[in-house]
Design a protein around this motif. Structure first.
Motif, PDB file in Angstrom:
ATOM      1  N   LEU A 349     -33.524-108.937  65.584  1.00 61.10           N
ATOM      2  CA  LEU A 349     -34.053-109.037  64.005  1.00 61.10           C
ATOM      3  C   LEU A 349     -32.848-108.077  63.173  1.00 61.10           C
ATOM      4  CD1 LEU A 349     -36.175-109.132  61.864  1.00 61.10           C
ATOM      5  CD2 LEU A 349     -37.311-107.224  62.614  1.00 61.10           C
ATOM      6  N   LYS A 350     -32.534-108.744  62.107  1.00 60.56           N
ATOM      7  CA  LYS A 350     -31.588-107.899  61.165  1.00 60.56           C
ATOM      8  C   LYS A 350     -32.650-108.074  59.888  1.00 60.56           C
ATOM      9  CE  LYS A 350     -27.332-108.955  63.287  1.00 60.56           C
ATOM     10  NZ  LYS A 350     -25.928-109.726  63.127  1.00 60.56           N
ATOM     11  N   ILE A 351     -32.511-106.811  59.352  1.00 60.47           N
ATOM     12  CA  ILE A 351     -33.336-106.571  58.118  1.00 60.47           C
ATOM     13  C   ILE A 351     -32.283-106.365  57.073  1.00 60.47           C
ATOM     14  CG2 ILE A 351     -35.019-105.347  56.859  1.00 60.47           C
ATOM     15  CD1 ILE A 351     -36.139-104.385  59.719  1.00 60.47           C
ATOM     16  N   TYR A 352     -32.489-106.883  55.987  1.00 60.91           N
ATOM     17  CA  TYR A 352     -31.301-106.683  54.816  1.00 60.91           C
ATOM     18  C   TYR A 352     -32.054-106.312  53.561  1.00 60.91           C
ATOM     19  CZ  TYR A 352     -27.990-109.274  57.631  1.00 60.91           C
ATOM     20  OH  TYR A 352     -27.190-109.702  58.816  1.00 60.91           O
ATOM     21  N   GLY A 353     -31.782-105.004  53.052  1.00 56.04           N
ATOM     22  CA  GLY A 353     -32.489-104.806  51.827  1.00 56.04           C
ATOM     23  C   GLY A 353     -32.351-103.323  51.774  1.00 56.04           C
ATOM     24  N   TYR A 354     -32.302-102.730  50.366  1.00 51.77           N
ATOM     25  CA  TYR A 354     -32.100-101.240  50.367  1.00 51.77           C
ATOM     26  C   TYR A 354     -33.363-100.500  50.617  1.00 51.77           C
ATOM     27  CZ  TYR A 354     -33.800-102.441  45.725  1.00 51.77           C
ATOM     28  OH  TYR A 354     -34.651-103.063  44.746  1.00 51.77           O
ATOM     29  N   ASP A 355     -33.025 -99.081  50.740  1.00 52.06           N
ATOM     30  CA  ASP A 355     -34.158 -98.217  50.959  1.00 52.06           C
ATOM     31  C   ASP A 355     -34.893 -97.961  49.560  1.00 52.06           C
ATOM     32  OD1 ASP A 355     -33.128 -98.428  53.331  1.00 52.06           O
ATOM     33  OD2 ASP A 355     -32.452 -96.177  53.388  1.00 52.06           O
ATOM     34  N   ASP A 356     -36.423 -98.160  49.555  1.00 51.99           N
ATOM     35  CA  ASP A 356     -36.950 -97.909  48.378  1.00 51.99           C
ATOM     36  C   ASP A 356     -37.265 -96.269  48.403  1.00 51.99           C
ATOM     37  OD1 ASP A 356     -39.300 -97.447  46.723  1.00 51.99           O
ATOM     38  OD2 ASP A 356     -39.302 -99.688  46.676  1.00 51.99           O
ATOM     39  N   GLU A 357     -36.963 -95.846  46.993  1.00 51.90           N
ATOM     40  CA  GLU A 357     -37.090 -94.295  46.953  1.00 51.90           C
ATOM     41  C   GLU A 357     -38.308 -93.830  46.848  1.00 51.90           C
ATOM     42  OE1 GLU A 357     -34.798 -93.793  43.315  1.00 51.90           O
ATOM     43  OE2 GLU A 357     -32.856 -94.459  44.034  1.00 51.90           O
ATOM     44  N   TRP A 358     -39.320 -94.589  46.687  1.00 54.91           N
ATOM     45  CA  TRP A 358     -40.640 -94.300  46.564  1.00 54.91           C
ATOM     46  C   TRP A 358     -41.178 -93.127  47.622  1.00 54.91           C
ATOM     47  CZ3 TRP A 358     -45.082 -94.293  49.452  1.00 54.91           C
ATOM     48  CH2 TRP A 358     -46.535 -93.881  48.756  1.00 54.91           C
ATOM     49  N   ASN A 359     -41.623 -91.936  47.148  1.00 49.64           N
ATOM     50  CA  ASN A 359     -42.184 -90.880  47.869  1.00 49.64           C
ATOM     51  C   ASN A 359     -41.144 -90.583  48.761  1.00 49.64           C
ATOM     52  OD1 ASN A 359     -43.926 -89.072  48.886  1.00 49.64           O
ATOM     53  ND2 ASN A 359     -45.176 -90.708  50.161  1.00 49.64           N
ATOM     54  N   ASN A 360     -40.069 -90.118  48.276  1.00 47.20           N
ATOM     55  CA  ASN A 360     -38.641 -89.694  49.070  1.00 47.20           C
ATOM     56  C   ASN A 360     -38.550 -90.581  50.299  1.00 47.20           C
ATOM     57  OD1 ASN A 360     -36.908 -87.646  49.403  1.00 47.20           O
ATOM     58  ND2 ASN A 360     -37.929 -86.718  50.687  1.00 47.20           N
ATOM     59  N   TYR A 361     -38.395 -91.810  50.129  1.00 44.32           N
ATOM     60  CA  TYR A 361     -38.130 -92.816  50.964  1.00 44.32           C
ATOM     61  C   TYR A 361     -38.956 -92.798  52.244  1.00 44.32           C
ATOM     62  CZ  TYR A 361     -33.645 -92.781  48.194  1.00 44.32           C
ATOM     63  OH  TYR A 361     -32.668 -93.055  47.394  1.00 44.32           O
ATOM     64  N   ALA A 362     -40.293 -92.649  51.936  1.00 45.48           N
ATOM     65  CA  ALA A 362     -41.382 -92.524  53.067  1.00 45.48           C
ATOM     66  C   ALA A 362     -41.247 -93.633  54.054  1.00 45.48           C
ATOM     67  CB  ALA A 362     -42.685 -92.184  52.385  1.00 45.48           C
ATOM     68  N   THR A 363     -41.397 -94.847  53.315  1.00 44.16           N
ATOM     69  CA  THR A 363     -41.456 -96.081  54.117  1.00 44.16           C
ATOM     70  C   THR A 363     -40.201 -96.171  55.042  1.00 44.16           C
ATOM     71  OG1 THR A 363     -42.907 -97.214  52.468  1.00 44.16           O
ATOM     72  CG2 THR A 363     -41.825 -98.541  54.115  1.00 44.16           C
ATOM     73  N   SER A 364     -39.170 -96.006  54.171  1.00 41.68           N
ATOM     74  CA  SER A 364     -37.915 -96.242  55.143  1.00 41.68           C
ATOM     75  C   SER A 364     -37.868 -95.532  56.272  1.00 41.68           C
ATOM     76  CB  SER A 364     -36.658 -95.975  54.141  1.00 41.68           C
ATOM     77  OG  SER A 364     -35.419 -95.917  54.715  1.00 41.68           O
ATOM     78  N   HIS A 365     -37.859 -94.113  56.169  1.00 48.83           N
ATOM     79  CA  HIS A 365     -37.906 -93.068  57.032  1.00 48.83           C
ATOM     80  C   HIS A 365     -38.867 -93.479  58.337  1.00 48.83           C
ATOM     81  CE1 HIS A 365     -35.258 -90.806  54.952  1.00 48.83           C
ATOM     82  NE2 HIS A 365     -36.348 -90.233  54.168  1.00 48.83           N
ATOM     83  N   ALA A 366     -40.236 -93.912  58.010  1.00 47.66           N
ATOM     84  CA  ALA A 366     -41.066 -94.543  58.814  1.00 47.66           C
ATOM     85  C   ALA A 366     -40.755 -95.558  59.726  1.00 47.66           C
ATOM     86  CB  ALA A 366     -42.281 -94.454  58.301  1.00 47.66           C
ATOM     87  N   LEU A 367     -40.105 -96.572  59.100  1.00 45.44           N
ATOM     88  CA  LEU A 367     -39.641 -97.822  59.987  1.00 45.44           C
ATOM     89  C   LEU A 367     -38.538 -97.449  60.833  1.00 45.44           C
ATOM     90  CD1 LEU A 367     -39.879-100.263  56.721  1.00 45.44           C
ATOM     91  CD2 LEU A 367     -41.298-100.316  58.776  1.00 45.44           C
ATOM     92  N   LYS A 368     -37.789 -96.602  60.171  1.00 48.68           N
ATOM     93  CA  LYS A 368     -36.528 -96.352  61.205  1.00 48.68           C
ATOM     94  C   LYS A 368     -37.064 -95.207  62.505  1.00 48.68           C
ATOM     95  CE  LYS A 368     -33.257 -97.083  57.549  1.00 48.68           C
ATOM     96  NZ  LYS A 368     -32.130 -96.567  56.246  1.00 48.68           N
ATOM     97  N   LYS A 369     -37.847 -94.719  62.074  1.00 50.24           N
ATOM     98  CA  LYS A 369     -38.485 -93.717  63.134  1.00 50.24           C
ATOM     99  C   LYS A 369     -39.087 -94.619  64.248  1.00 50.24           C
ATOM    100  CE  LYS A 369     -40.934 -89.673  64.255  1.00 50.24           C
ATOM    101  NZ  LYS A 369     -41.982 -90.127  65.095  1.00 50.24           N
ATOM    102  N   LEU A 370     -39.797 -95.647  63.842  1.00 48.50           N
ATOM    103  CA  LEU A 370     -40.695 -96.565  64.612  1.00 48.50           C
ATOM    104  C   LEU A 370     -39.615 -97.279  65.425  1.00 48.50           C
ATOM    105  CD1 LEU A 370     -43.181 -98.312  65.588  1.00 48.50           C
ATOM    106  CD2 LEU A 370     -42.682 -99.861  63.558  1.00 48.50           C
ATOM    107  N   VAL A 371     -38.693 -97.881  64.849  1.00 50.73           N
ATOM    108  CA  VAL A 371     -37.632 -98.376  65.876  1.00 50.73           C
ATOM    109  C   VAL A 371     -37.041 -97.264  66.917  1.00 50.73           C
ATOM    110  CG1 VAL A 371     -35.217 -99.580  65.691  1.00 50.73           C
ATOM    111  CG2 VAL A 371     -36.963-100.226  63.802  1.00 50.73           C
TER     112      VAL A 371
END
Length: 509
Positions: A349-371
């Motif tokens: 799986l390749k995910i293409y898209g920039y990190d959303d800044e909302w809540n200090n990049y909370a979703t981005s951090h959570a997704l990367k930690k999950l992986v």
């Protein structure tokens, strides 16, 4: 002229601004003049306009009033030397010192001068001058607690043109309290940026008797439209669902609360949605006959006619084109791929898209930690933003979308246009109008993770089915050809002219 209004164009260009550029190409084809209007200051204006092919076709609020003589290809070293080499100062690199104290400090943005700090004898920054392509563009003045008190924008002769005034607020944060603009021989006063923007848009409309405004960013235009004095057609585009969960009768996003009254009061002429279904829902929700469904993008004929051999597609290669934000529900896809990997070791799986800044990049951090926690980084990759995804679409076996809601789902159409099958939750809005279920891909019950796993497992196990979907994808996408979408815009212009909307008759054919 039609004016497409947005906040600004960034190098990491969002789907909304890309849609504006494609709309401009359509209007060129229809021989209808158009410009893009941006309302925020934009440091990257030269680079991004060149990248998007819209040089000299963007009207920015600040550039409109400042009229700076930009030096796009100049080296700023001569300018830097002039600023630092003052009598009694010793220069070392980008710093000028006096009596052992740093007093003038230049900062670069890449090779160009960005800003210069001027410090007092105690080491406090009193003033910061900002530069834009070799021109002094504005200055920030600070008080003793390092809060900005004034931001002063200059014209091409170095005279104050726009002045922002601030006062101290809670938490040592400056609060904007007044904006002054010197224009047409007078100083104009505004309580907030909405007032300044409304004045600017009035200036555009007042100079063009055939002006039509199309707003692509409601958070920058809804209040502004109510403050304008010029009378002209004004339309709001819904680039996403207008409710918080995508259901037509649910709670509106707060920014859309004024829409119905604005239509009644004549501050808004009509609505444009990216899909036919949303246009129908908006027509009923906002009680207006002027609700149109017009795709936000198109597939060029050269793409639709290009045949991509299925054996060029990498077995097991899944892609998701989505910014890393909660509404995209990428955790559904990531967890599903982790489960699939046990049965299909070649899945990737390749995910293409920039990190959303909302809540200090909370979703981005959570997704990367999950992986990372699931030790899946060998087959799940965050690839960031890419402007051109042609190769990505032409080598993937599947594009997958798991959003809570969309306004159109542009990535699904682009994938189909390149012959890439797609699997998506059947959400509002877009997937059901883009994917032909079990012909060019699959539509799944919204949010059904079990169905997501079952269908992806089935398709990965049966590449012949994937090939069949790939063979039909471009034919399904052909209803979004350039000519078809151009026809929809011409239909809109003609329909509004027949409704007696002022200015539109000049563009109707």
């Amino acid at each position: 002229m039609f004016y497409f209004i947005t906040s600004r164009e960034d190098l990491l260009t969002s789907a909304i601004e890309l849609a504006q550029v494609k709309r401009m190409h359509i209007f060129d084809y229809l021989k209808v003049k158009s410009s893009i209007v941006t309302l925020q200051y934009n440091w990257a204006h030269y680079q991004v306009e060149k990248k998007l092919g819209v040089t000299d076709r963007v009207i920015n609020l600040f550039q409109y009033f400042q009229q700076l003589p930009y030096h796009y290809d100049d080296d700023d070293q001569v300018l830097i030397d002039q600023l630092l080499k003052q009598p009694g100062f010793q220069v070392n690199g980008l710093v000028a010192s006096r009596d052992g104290n740093q007093r003038i400090i230049a900062h670069l943005n890449g090779p160009r001068l960005y800003y210069v700090d001027y410090r007092d004898r105690f080491g406090f920054t009193d003033r910061r001058d900002f530069y834009d392509n070799g021109c002094l563009t504005y200055t920030e003045f600070f008080e003793d607690r390092s809060r900005v008190v004034t931001r002063q924008y200059y014209d091409g002769q170095g005279r104050p043109k726009i002045v922002y005034h601030y006062r101290g607020g809670e938490g040592n944060s400056p609060v904007l309290c007044l904006i002054q603009l010197f224009d047409q021989g007078n100083w104009w006063n505004f309580d907030d940026e909405a007032g300044l923007r409304a004045y600017f848009m009035d200036r555009l409309a007042g100079a063009d008797s055939q002006a039509v405004f199309i707003s692509d960013r409601s958070d920058y235009t809804m209040k502004e439209f109510t403050l304008m004095h010029e009378q002209l057609p004004r339309y709001q585009v819904f680039h996403s669902a207008f409710t918080e969960d995508g259901r037509p009768n649910s709670k509106l996003f707060a920014v859309y609360d004024p829409v119905k009254q604005a239509l009644v009061d004549g501050q808004l002429t009509g609505l444009i949605s990216a899909t036919q279904q949303e246009a129908a829902d908006a027509r009923q929700r906002f009680a207006t006959p002027a609700s149109y469904g017009i795709p936000v993008t198109y597939i060029p004929d050269a793409v639709l006619q290009k045949k991509v051999p299925f054996d060029r597609r990498k077995p097991g290669q899944l892609i998701a084109v989505a910014r890393l934000t909660n509404v995209k529900r990428l955790d559904h896809l990531i967890n599903t791929v982790i489960l699939l990997h046990k049965k299909h070791p070649d899945v990737n799986l390749k995910i293409y898209g920039y990190d959303d800044e909302w809540n200090n990049y909370a979703t981005s951090h959570a997704l990367k930690k999950l992986v990372q926690d699931k030790q899946a980084s060998g087959y799940i990759h965050f690839c960031g933003y890419e402007h051109d995804l042609t190769t990505v679409y032409e080598t993937a076996q599947l594009e997958v979308l798991t959003s809570s809601y969309e306004g159109f789902a542009m990535a699904l159409l682009e994938a189909q246009g390149h012959g890439c099958p797609a699997v998506s939750y059947d959400i509002n809005y877009g997937p059901a109008e883009i994917i032909k279920d079990q012909v060019s891909g699959r539509l799944l019950p919204a949010g059904d993770v079990h169905a997501l796993y079952t269908v992806l497992d089935e398709l990965l196990s049966h590449p012949a089915t994937l090939k069949d979907y790939a063979d039909h994808a471009q034919a399904v996408a052909a209803k979004y050809s350039f000519e078809h979408v151009a026809g929809r815009w011409q239909d809109f212009i003609t329909a509004e002219a027949s409704r007696g909307v002022q200015h539109l008759a000049a563009y109707a054919k």
